[in-house]
Design an enzyme around this catalytic site. Structure first.
Site, PDB file in Angstrom:
ATOM      1  N   LEU A  65      -4.268 -52.053  10.122  1.00 23.52           N
ATOM      2  CA  LEU A  65      -2.843 -52.216  10.398  1.00 23.52           C
ATOM      3  C   LEU A  65      -2.036 -52.225   9.113  1.00 23.52           C
ATOM      4  CD1 LEU A  65      -3.548 -54.993  13.006  1.00 23.52           C
ATOM      5  CD2 LEU A  65      -2.623 -52.726  13.554  1.00 23.52           C
ATOM      6  N   LYS A 169      -9.630 -55.462  -3.232  1.00 26.12           N
ATOM      7  CA  LYS A 169      -8.685 -54.376  -2.939  1.00 26.12           C
ATOM      8  C   LYS A 169      -7.377 -54.558  -3.739  1.00 26.12           C
ATOM      9  CE  LYS A 169      -6.613 -50.990  -0.786  1.00 26.12           C
ATOM     10  NZ  LYS A 169      -6.699 -49.646  -1.364  1.00 26.12           N
ATOM     11  N   LYS A 236       4.142 -52.907  -0.819  1.00 28.96           N
ATOM     12  CA  LYS A 236       3.565 -54.102  -0.169  1.00 28.96           C
ATOM     13  C   LYS A 236       2.359 -54.599  -0.970  1.00 28.96           C
ATOM     14  CE  LYS A 236       0.584 -53.067   2.814  1.00 28.96           C
ATOM     15  NZ  LYS A 236      -0.829 -52.770   2.783  1.00 28.96           N
TER      16      LYS A 236
HETATM   17  P1  NAP Z   1       0.288 -46.279   8.746  1.00 30.90           P
HETATM   18  O1  NAP Z   1       0.013 -44.841   8.897  1.00 30.90           O
HETATM   19  O2  NAP Z   1       1.660 -46.725   8.408  1.00 30.90           O
HETATM   20  O3  NAP Z   1      -0.174 -47.016  10.106  1.00 30.90           O
HETATM   21  C1  NAP Z   1       0.042 -48.378  10.282  1.00 30.90           C
HETATM   22  C2  NAP Z   1      -0.560 -48.856  11.585  1.00 30.90           C
HETATM   23  O4  NAP Z   1      -0.178 -50.234  11.782  1.00 30.90           O
HETATM   24  C3  NAP Z   1      -0.073 -48.098  12.827  1.00 30.90           C
HETATM   25  O5  NAP Z   1      -1.108 -48.047  13.769  1.00 30.90           O
HETATM   26  C4  NAP Z   1       1.068 -48.994  13.315  1.00 30.90           C
HETATM   27  O6  NAP Z   1       1.351 -48.854  14.685  1.00 30.90           O
HETATM   28  C5  NAP Z   1       0.465 -50.349  13.060  1.00 30.90           C
HETATM   29  N1  NAP Z   1       1.459 -51.414  13.029  1.00 30.90           N
HETATM   30  C6  NAP Z   1       2.443 -51.598  12.109  1.00 30.90           C
HETATM   31  N2  NAP Z   1       3.149 -52.711  12.406  1.00 30.90           N
HETATM   32  C7  NAP Z   1       2.608 -53.222  13.542  1.00 30.90           C
HETATM   33  C8  NAP Z   1       2.891 -54.359  14.333  1.00 30.90           C
HETATM   34  N3  NAP Z   1       3.877 -55.216  14.018  1.00 30.90           N
HETATM   35  N4  NAP Z   1       2.125 -54.572  15.434  1.00 30.90           N
HETATM   36  C9  NAP Z   1       1.126 -53.725  15.751  1.00 30.90           C
HETATM   37  N5  NAP Z   1       0.799 -52.631  15.034  1.00 30.90           N
HETATM   38  C10 NAP Z   1       1.541 -52.386  13.938  1.00 30.90           C
HETATM   39  O7  NAP Z   1      -0.662 -46.960   7.657  1.00 30.90           O
HETATM   40  P2  NAP Z   1      -2.057 -46.439   7.052  1.00 30.90           P
HETATM   41  O8  NAP Z   1      -1.782 -45.514   5.943  1.00 30.90           O
HETATM   42  O9  NAP Z   1      -2.961 -46.055   8.163  1.00 30.90           O
HETATM   43  O10 NAP Z   1      -2.567 -47.801   6.353  1.00 30.90           O
HETATM   44  C11 NAP Z   1      -3.130 -48.862   7.118  1.00 30.90           C
HETATM   45  C12 NAP Z   1      -3.552 -49.951   6.137  1.00 30.90           C
HETATM   46  O11 NAP Z   1      -4.514 -49.423   5.212  1.00 30.90           O
HETATM   47  C13 NAP Z   1      -2.410 -50.501   5.269  1.00 30.90           C
HETATM   48  O12 NAP Z   1      -2.622 -51.871   5.029  1.00 30.90           O
HETATM   49  C14 NAP Z   1      -2.535 -49.699   3.969  1.00 30.90           C
HETATM   50  O13 NAP Z   1      -1.998 -50.385   2.870  1.00 30.90           O
HETATM   51  C15 NAP Z   1      -4.035 -49.541   3.881  1.00 30.90           C
HETATM   52  N6  NAP Z   1      -4.507 -48.356   3.142  1.00 30.90           N
HETATM   53  C16 NAP Z   1      -3.895 -47.153   3.285  1.00 30.90           C
HETATM   54  C17 NAP Z   1      -4.377 -46.061   2.576  1.00 30.90           C
HETATM   55  C18 NAP Z   1      -3.736 -44.682   2.680  1.00 30.90           C
HETATM   56  O14 NAP Z   1      -4.025 -43.850   1.804  1.00 30.90           O
HETATM   57  N7  NAP Z   1      -2.915 -44.397   3.677  1.00 30.90           N
HETATM   58  C19 NAP Z   1      -5.480 -46.194   1.742  1.00 30.90           C
HETATM   59  C20 NAP Z   1      -6.111 -47.437   1.626  1.00 30.90           C
HETATM   60  C21 NAP Z   1      -5.603 -48.515   2.354  1.00 30.90           C
HETATM   61  P3  NAP Z   1       2.450 -47.780  15.195  1.00 30.90           P
HETATM   62  O15 NAP Z   1       1.714 -46.478  15.333  1.00 30.90           O
HETATM   63  O16 NAP Z   1       2.914 -48.329  16.485  1.00 30.90           O
HETATM   64  O17 NAP Z   1       3.550 -47.728  14.160  1.00 30.90           O
END
Ligand code: NAP
Length: 289
Positions: A65, A169, A236
């Site tokens: 998330l 992390k 964040k």
């Molecule tokens: P993302 O594409 O923005 O997706 C975020 C997810 O969280 C979506 O499923 C979203 O649901 C959900 N969400 C957000 N607010 C919510 C709430 N209040 N209640 C329920 N669900 C909620 O993010 P991501 O890139 O997949 O990243 C996910 C995590 O991994 C983050 O913590 C990020 O920092 C970390 N991360 C990301 C990467 C990267 O390269 N992208 C790499 C390493 C780690 P909706 O679809 O409904 O919006």
């Protein structure tokens, strides 16, 4: 094969859940915006109407998330995971939320439910290929239980007890953020000194920030920053770094400066672009998807 609930089908969660399905696990998915979960039904997953229902009868519930608020809402909120979990089940949080949030959520799980923190390094391409680095904070016993699941997603590091994965992390993301800001400032300096940008990038490709140059050069040269890792998430993460460090009495000046630039880029409308759009904010250029 295990029964797994996967909650959070964003840029990372979607390819991760798809890999677990392809590996033969029984996967139930849930996402706040249901449209992202629907395609999983065609791939053989069960789509649950709520986190509580996703948790029923699974061995592991995985959360991926955006933020710690999202994690708390999905686990502890109304129809959240916690009331649906029972003794013997393990919650694996793979979001980047910092160790404090992990400890807070773990303390409110029902008796007999373990929590393992397992955030990742790598982005959507690595999530698709199963080449993420997974930093796991867990007891030895829980680690042995979650290891086969996490190995489907990448290289698994057992870095210590509960909370240690979330802590590692933060350590990983500080230099990642600082490197992209250093790249932006180096380009700004080169511009002030009337150097050719393309040559500056060639030279910086063979420097300590070379991997940022190589992976983000196309974005910088085109002005297009389609998100792999959203800038809002990088901001964040740097906020988590500075808060955590401040709380332990460490003044991390580079982390604070990095966060300042990420906040500035956010003000320029870059929150949902790739985090490398901070370079455009530093050099004073337009950035778009
Ligand atoms: P993302 O594409 O923005 O997706 C975020 C997810 O969280 C979506 O499923 C979203 O649901 C959900 N969400 C957000 N607010 C919510 C709430 N209040 N209640 C329920 N669900 C909620 O993010 P991501 O890139 O997949 O990243 C996910 C995590 O991994 C983050 O913590 C990020 O920092 C970390 N991360 C990301 C990467 C990267 O390269 N992208 C790499 C390493 C780690 P909706 O679809 O409904 O919006």
């Amino acid at each position: 094969m295990s029964k797994i609930a996967f909650l959070g089908l964003g840029q990372m969660g979607t390819p991760m859940a798809a890999r677990l399905l392809r590996a033969g696990h029984h996967v139930t998915v849930w996402n706040r915006t249901p449209g992202r979960a629907a395609p999983f039904a065609q791939q053989g997953a069960v789509v649950a109407p709520s986190p509580a229902e996703a948790a029923a009868d699974v061995d592991f519930a995985i959360t991926m998330l955006a933020t710690r608020d999202a994690l708390e809402e999905v686990v502890l909120g109304e129809h959240g995971l916690a009331p649906g979990l029972g003794a013997g089940q393990i919650l694996i949080d793979m979001s980047t939320v910092g160790p404090e949030a992990v400890t807070r959520v773990a303390a409110r799980l029902p008796n007999g439910v373990s929590m393992v923190d397992a955030p990742v390094r790598g982005s959507a391409p690595q999530a698709t290929e199963g080449t993420l680095d997974v930093f796991v904070g867990a007891t030895d016993e829980d680690f042995e239980r979650v290891r086969p699941i996490l190995e489907v997603l990448g290289r698994v590091w057992h870095v210590g007890g509960p909370g240690s994965g979330a802590a590692m992390k933060l350590v990983v993301n500080l230099p990642l953020g600082a490197a992209i800001v250093a790249l932006g400032e180096a380009l700004a300096l080169g511009e002030s000194l009337a150097l050719d940008r393309s040559l500056v990038l060639d030279v910086l490709a063979d420097s300590p920030i070379g991997s940022s140059v190589k992976s983000k050069r196309a974005n910088i040269e085109s002005g297009h920053y389609p998100p792999n890792f959203k800038l809002r998430h990088a901001a964040k993460d740097l906020r988590l770094v500075t808060e955590t460090a401040d709380a332990t009495g460490r003044g991390l000046r580079l982390a604070h400066a990095t966060l300042t630039w990420l906040d500035e880029a956010t003000k320029h409308g870059a929150a949902d672009l790739d985090y490398s759009a901070v370079v455009a904010a530093i050099v004073g250029e337009k950035a778009s998807t």
